[in-house]
Design a protein around this motif. Structure first.
Motif, PDB file in Angstrom:
ATOM      1  N   UNK B  47     110.545  78.279  56.055  1.00 55.50           N
ATOM      2  CA  UNK B  47     111.923  78.532  56.473  1.00 55.50           C
ATOM      3  C   UNK B  47     112.716  79.221  55.373  1.00 55.50           C
ATOM      4  N   UNK B  80     120.667  82.852  60.062  1.00 51.99           N
ATOM      5  CA  UNK B  80     121.142  82.128  61.227  1.00 51.99           C
ATOM      6  C   UNK B  80     121.437  80.670  60.900  1.00 51.99           C
ATOM      7  N   UNK B  82     120.850  78.460  62.759  1.00 53.43           N
ATOM      8  CA  UNK B  82     119.718  77.705  63.305  1.00 53.43           C
ATOM      9  C   UNK B  82     118.712  77.367  62.221  1.00 53.43           C
ATOM     10  N   UNK B  83     118.544  78.281  61.288  1.00 54.57           N
ATOM     11  CA  UNK B  83     117.619  78.007  60.185  1.00 54.57           C
ATOM     12  C   UNK B  83     118.174  76.889  59.313  1.00 54.57           C
ATOM     13  N   UNK B  85     120.113  74.520  60.274  1.00 52.58           N
ATOM     14  CA  UNK B  85     119.930  73.270  61.011  1.00 52.58           C
ATOM     15  C   UNK B  85     118.488  72.788  60.868  1.00 52.58           C
ATOM     16  N   UNK B  86     117.583  73.735  61.001  1.00 51.41           N
ATOM     17  CA  UNK B  86     116.169  73.356  60.870  1.00 51.41           C
ATOM     18  C   UNK B  86     115.880  72.800  59.484  1.00 51.41           C
ATOM     19  N   UNK B  89     117.168  69.369  59.188  1.00 49.43           N
ATOM     20  CA  UNK B  89     116.288  68.429  59.898  1.00 49.43           C
ATOM     21  C   UNK B  89     115.007  68.175  59.118  1.00 49.43           C
ATOM     22  N   UNK B  90     114.518  69.241  58.487  1.00 49.10           N
ATOM     23  CA  UNK B  90     113.307  69.079  57.687  1.00 49.10           C
ATOM     24  C   UNK B  90     113.571  68.129  56.511  1.00 49.10           C
ATOM     25  N   UNK B  92     115.795  65.765  56.391  1.00 47.97           N
ATOM     26  CA  UNK B  92     115.905  64.396  56.917  1.00 47.97           C
ATOM     27  C   UNK B  92     114.519  63.837  57.227  1.00 47.97           C
TER      28      UNK B  92
END
Lengths: 102, 478
Positions: B47, B80, B82-83, B85-86, B89-90, B92
């Motif tokens: 990412x 983005x 979105x990245x 957010x990803x 999440x990663x 976490x």
């Protein structure tokens, strides 16, 4: 980006170029964690083993819940990564390498 | 081991190997989580190292990445959300995997620790109990040792030869016994009684006791014969016919008399004289009373559990280890609470459970260490935690930390901790005490022993009446 139908066969980029990256790695992580959950549950399936562990300060339920939580969060992260990758696929190209490409 | 309860003994040899395997499996599981972390790291790199091909969200001038761990990545300029957010999440997920890994490692260690402690339990037990023996007893023994005649110690060699406590008790017992013998004679009369003190009211019909169902229940039940009158003990039958099994209930010391005539009631076998006799390895009027009660109501070959508190506990231990009585009855269980019964090896055929706590002195007067083993479990509360204190707060009968209610509460607490060896022992003892057969018919007999009266022993009742050449030497009769 405009999509064109084509009657001609064309090369398809290998998955590693796009989605065999973050989401795939996270899928693998999720699978490993799920394996860990299964193995731990199997190890503790002998009733008195888990009770012995508890008797000696072992937090059986907390450990299994922690693994469950990890599996769940890995799934969520994989979903997020997949979403990001999908947005990359849907977005117009601005040049340069693709996210996570190798 | 938490909260000051030590459990030693019990059948654990087969389990320790399984526990070790479980520990290895848990470590393997933790290893799989380590693999997962590697994949997570790959995902994070994937990412982060992507470039910026897709400015889906126009750059607004505000910095949506502030504080995020992607600050220095190539995604940042226009990447983005979105990245981001990803990546969040990663992060976490990575934290969760790390925590889970730690939990599994700790769990594996706990299982391994349990296995090792089970294997080492004998040494642990000896150390703890040695520390628990009051210093004063040892000092007293050292002082008195040179005055103790060699023939006044233990008689059968089974009660801690060489133990200072046993020697002192034996000498004291002998001296007191000689005085008592001269005054009141040696006879023991045993009578069945049907009336006694119930709930503090004298001359009441003594109740037929319900099957205890649990060891704790048996300890609590002991209060009934304990308070029923001088020298009283009880025998209970659970079930009928071929299924009948018997429970002998031996309460503790009632009289602190040792010489007779001058102080207290020497007629009562539940006295300090019997305590000294038993700790000193000698026969006692109380064990004679129990043997007589058995002979009266328990058929030969019957299954018997003997439950005793304090003096009753050491008497119970003497009864189940008596070679003559063992030939007549099948002693399947022995339960003692607050009893100085250490140093007496109980044969394997009898499942033995000792309950004690360090806040009461009596069980520390053992003539030797508690001989824990596959069929001998010891539950010891250190007294340095809340278990005994809470039990004292809730004790309905008094008796302080030596009281039956406290011992029952300590055992209940130990049971709640689900030690596998203790679980196994309790399940077996509970079955003998009526667990699983709540509708079984019961019958209770009460007996009173009286010293110095006309002898009324049933034929063959005395422990030393029928000794064959194969038996170990009998204890000297008083």
């Amino acid at each position: 980006m405009t999509e064109h139908s084509s009657a001609f066969a064309r090369p398809v980029p290998p998955p590693a170029a796009v989605d065999a990256t973050a989401s795939r790695a996270l899928d693998a992580a999720g699978a490993a964690a799920a394996d860990a959950r299964l193995a731990a549950a199997r190890a503790l399936d002998v009733d008195w083993v888990s009770r012995a562990a508890r008797a000696y300060d072992g937090r059986v339920d907390e450990a299994l819940e922690a693994v469950d939580g990890a599996v769940s969060l890995l799934g969520a992260a994989a979903g997020s990564a997949r979403g990001a990758e999908q947005r990359w696929r849907d977005a117009p190209s601005c040049g340069g390498d693709r996210p996570g490409g190798r | 081991m938490g909260d000051g309860i030590t459990i030693t003994g019990g059948y654990t040899a087969a389990e320790t190997e399984t526990m070790r395997r479980a520990a290895v499996a848990l470590r393997d599981a933790a290893g799989r989580l380590d693999d997962a972390r590697l994949e997570v790291a790959r995902a994070r790199v994937a990412l982060r190292t992507g470039e910026v091909p897709w400015a889906v969200v126009p750059w607004s001038g505000a910095d949506p990445w502030a504080g995020a761990d992607v600050w220095a990545t190539r995604w940042r300029p226009g990447a983005s959300p979105a990245v981001a957010v990803a990546l969040d999440d990663v992060s976490a997920a990575d934290g969760a995997v790390l925590r889970a890994l730690g939990r599994l490692e700790s769990l594996a260690l706990a299982v391994l620790r349990a296995a090792r402690l089970y294997e080492d339990h004998d040494d642990v037990a000896v150390r703890l109990l040695d520390a628990a023996v009051p210093v004063g007893i040892g000092a007293l023994a050292a002082e008195l040792d040179r005055f103790v005649p060699p023939w006044a110690g233990d008689g059968d060699g089974g009660a801690g030869d060489g133990s200072a406590v046993a020697s002192v008790a034996g000498a004291a017992s002998w001296a007191f016994d000689q005085a008592a013998r001269g005054r009141q004679g040696d006879g023991l009369r045993v009578d069945e009684v049907t009336q006694g003190t119930v709930d503090g009211r004298p001359d009441q019909p003594l109740p037929d006791l319900a099957a205890p169902g649990t060891v704790e229940g048996a300890l609590r039940t002991l209060e009934i014969p304990n308070k029923a009158g001088h020298g009283v003990m009880a025998v209970q039958r659970i079930g009928e016919g071929a299924d009948a099994r018997y429970v002998v209930l031996l309460p503790g010391t009632q009289s602190w008399n040792v010489v007779g005539g001058g102080f207290g009631d020497f007629a009562n076998p539940r006295d300090l004289t019997s305590d000294l006799d038993l700790v000193g390895g000698r026969a006692s009027a109380y064990t004679d009373e129990a043997a007589e009660a058995l002979a009266r109501v328990v058929p030969d070959g019957a299954s018997v559990v003997v439950v005793g508190h304090s003096l009753g506990g050491i008497a119970a231990t003497r009864v189940v280890t008596d070679p003559v009585l063992r030939r007549r009855y099948r002693f399947t269980g022995l339960v003692t609470a607050g009893a100085p019964s250490g140093g007496i090896a109980v044969p394997q055929g009898t499942l033995a459970l000792n309950v004690e706590n360090a806040r009461e002195i009596v069980s520390a007067l053992d003539p030797g260490p508690n001989p824990s083993g596959p069929r001998h479990v010891v539950v010891h509360a250190s007294g340095e935690d809340d278990v005994v204190r809470k039990a004292l707060d809730g004790a309905p009968y008094g008796g302080g930390s030596h009281g039956l209610a406290v011992h029952a509460a300590v055992l209940a607490e130990a049971r709640a901790r689900h030690d596998p060896a203790l679980d196994r022992a309790l399940a077996e003892l509970d079955r003998s005490l009526g667990a699983g057969t709540p509708d079984a018919a019961t019958r209770t007999w009460y007996f009173r022993g009286t010293r110095g009266a006309a002898v009324t022993l049933a034929p063959g009742a005395g422990p030393a009446d029928d000794v064959s050449a194969d038996d170990p030497p009998a204890r000297p009769r008083r």
